[in-house]
Design an enzyme around this catalytic site. Structure first.
Site, PDB file in Angstrom:
ATOM      1  NE  ARG A   1      -2.736  -0.357   3.247  1.00  0.00           N
ATOM      2  CZ  ARG A   1      -2.695   0.490   4.275  1.00  0.00           C
ATOM      3  NH1 ARG A   1      -3.141   1.715   4.147  1.00  0.00           N
ATOM      4  NH2 ARG A   1      -2.202   0.090   5.428  1.00  0.00           N
ATOM      5  CB  THR A   2       3.729   2.323   2.106  1.00  0.00           C
ATOM      6  OG1 THR A   2       2.973   2.164   3.293  1.00  0.00           O
ATOM      7  CG2 THR A   2       4.626   3.538   2.242  1.00  0.00           C
TER       8      THR A   2
ATOM      9  CE  LYS B   1      23.318 -11.742  -5.879  1.00  0.00           C
ATOM     10  NZ  LYS B   1      23.441 -10.786  -6.997  1.00  0.00           N
TER      11      LYS B   1
ATOM     12  NE  ARG C   1       7.225  -0.751   5.249  1.00  0.00           N
ATOM     13  CZ  ARG C   1       6.183  -0.213   5.838  1.00  0.00           C
ATOM     14  NH1 ARG C   1       5.802   1.006   5.528  1.00  0.00           N
ATOM     15  NH2 ARG C   1       5.517  -0.888   6.741  1.00  0.00           N
TER      16      ARG C   1
ATOM     17  CG  HIS D   1       5.263   5.255   7.846  1.00  0.00           C
ATOM     18  ND1 HIS D   1       5.620   5.827   6.648  1.00  0.00           N
ATOM     19  CD2 HIS D   1       4.322   4.321   7.553  1.00  0.00           C
ATOM     20  CE1 HIS D   1       4.914   5.252   5.676  1.00  0.00           C
ATOM     21  NE2 HIS D   1       4.123   4.345   6.206  1.00  0.00           N
TER      22      HIS D   1
END
Ligand SMILES: [Zn+2]
Lengths: 307, 153
Positions: A56-57, A85, A106, A134
């Site tokens: 959604r974000t 890796k 994020r 956020h």
């Protein structure tokens, strides 16, 4: 004339002055009203780097970029990147920063966005760093409060649910300390607001109190900010069921509330807000989710100095 | 130069750190990695003190503590006096100043902080509340008391 917006990186709501917040909200309003040209990000290429999935974000950011004529590349989850890796976050960001004009990140670890902003000279926007911040969620919460109440001062705001782990609650409470508000924190004792957030609020001379039930508090509220109660936060299932029912808001609970009461929820909801509330004039949570795009548009326009 | 009245024997060259709150000397030893350089370190625990009732004291032979190091000490011992000694005489004496930000000295106690997962300098913003200090991690934004800090970089 509004003061210029000076933040280059959007990492934490704590970096915002009151004026910065008001500037973003005003621009978002103008975008929503169609007063601002939408093609402000033409020629700008952004990367959405989602080291942790949040569909959604991510889509809300990508919609904001594309609606302003910008372009976006990126990844939706860390499984596809070289972090698997063993590449460090700082190295990944340094390299991606050479391909694009700005980075939206994020990441599951707290402080990752701040670290990323130190690794590149391109603007970095935090779309959630672990349990920490956020900031665009906080801005859209503020925007929705202002939209529903026509002001941010002289409001009574009730936070309810999981206030201990709820990151959105912490940032919003911190942001609201710029305004003249009265805050009520309603949660079971084990999920009350952490002391360091309470200290921040106290330090800004904001009046607040703790409660373990919405009884008597709901009727005073201009805004109720509900949060999700997660079963895994409780060691005992019976305790979870008891608390869950106590904090479930139904249409019938809204008798005697203020006419202007707005119920917000960062979504997704579990049972905190019953679907019977959806058709009342108090339901603002879908509107709130919808506001995410204009607020992110406004933020991007300012970060890139287009206004 | 006047003679100092320290209750542990005088040193020829080096640094004396005085007025350390009782019980904090060993944390300062870890903070400055004093035992890792094979310098002679003498510690006095719980010595009587007029201003603090009980204090700790450290003497480091053959090493001059820099002002920057002295200011790090201030986070653990806000009133510490740092005395630089050359040829048995005091050449410099000052009270440690608490810095506004402290870099790469403490490990952030929050396990989910990015600085515990990547090689990154830790940074804490320092603020004082009376005699207590609070340290806010610039990365994870959590706030700690000086007593919460358990590990040094
Ligand atoms: Zn940290």
């Amino acid at each position: 004339m509004a003061q210029p917006f000076t933040l280059k990186n959007i990492i934490s709501i704590a970096d915002f002055s009151k004026q910065d917040i008001l500037t973003i909200l005003k621009t978002a309003r103008e975008i929503q009203q169609g007063k601002i040209s939408l093609r402000l990000l033409e020629g700008v290429l952004m990367a959405t780097c989602f080291f942790e999935a949040s569909t959604r974000t991510r889509l809300s950011f990508e919609a904001a970029i594309k609606r302003m004529g910008g372009d976006v590349i990126g990844f939706a989850d860390a499984a596809v990147t070289s972090t698997k890796k063993g590449e460090t976050l700082a190295d990944s960001i340094k390299i991606i920063g050479q391909y694009v004009d700005g980075i939206i990140i994020r990441h599951p670890l707290d402080g990752s966005a701040r670290l990323a902003s130190c690794a590149t000279d391109k603007p970095v926007i935090n779309a959630g760093d672990g349990s920490n911040q956020h900031p665009t969620q906080t801005l859209l919460d503020l925007y929705t409060i202002k939209e529903s109440q026509k002001k941010l001062d002289e409001l009574t705001i009730v936070f309810a649910g999981d206030l201990k782990y709820g990151r959105t609650v912490h940032s919003l409470a911190q942001a609201l300390t710029h305004f003249n508000v009265r805050l009520y924190f309603v949660a079971p004792p084990s999920l009350q607001l952490p002391p360091h957030i309470a200290d921040d609020v106290k330090g800004r001379q904001i009046k607040f109190s703790f409660h373990d039930s919405l009884d008597g508090v709901l009727q005073k509220a201009d805004v109720v900010y509900m949060t999700r109660m997660q079963a895994e936060r409780f060691s005992d299932t019976n305790e979870y069921m008891r608390v869950k029912n106590m904090y479930e808001l139904k249409a019938e609970d809204l008798k005697g509330v203020k006419k202007n009461l707005a119920i917000l929820h960062p979504l997704p909801r579990v049972a905190e807000v019953h679907t019977s509330v959806d058709t009342t004039p108090h339901a603002w949570y879908f509107r709130q989710a919808n506001n995410g795009v204009v607020v992110r548009q406004a933020l991007l326009a300012h970060v890139f100095g287009k206004l | 130069m006047p003679k100092t009245t320290l209750s542990v024997s005088a040193i020829k060259e080096g640094t004396v750190i005085d007025h350390i709150p009782a019980g904090c000397a060993s944390r300062i030893i870890s903070l400055l990695h004093l035992t890792s350089q094979q310098k002679q370190v003498t510690v006095g625990f719980n010595l009587p003190s007029k201003s603090m009732k009980r204090k700790d004291l450290l003497k480091v032979e053959g090493r001059e503590i820099t002002e920057q190091e002295g200011n790090r000490i201030a986070v653990l011992a806000p009133k510490a006096t740092i005395v630089i000694i050359k040829n048995y005489t005091i050449v410099k004496k000052y009270i440690a100043k608490t810095p506004k930000e402290i870099q790469n000295v403490f490990v952030c106690p929050h396990p989910q902080c990015i600085t515990n997962h990547e090689q990154a300098e830790t940074r804490f913003a320092v603020s004082t509340h009376g005699i207590h200090l609070s340290l806010r991690c610039v990365y994870c934004e959590r706030t700690y008391q000086d007593s919460d800090i358990r590990e040094y970089c």
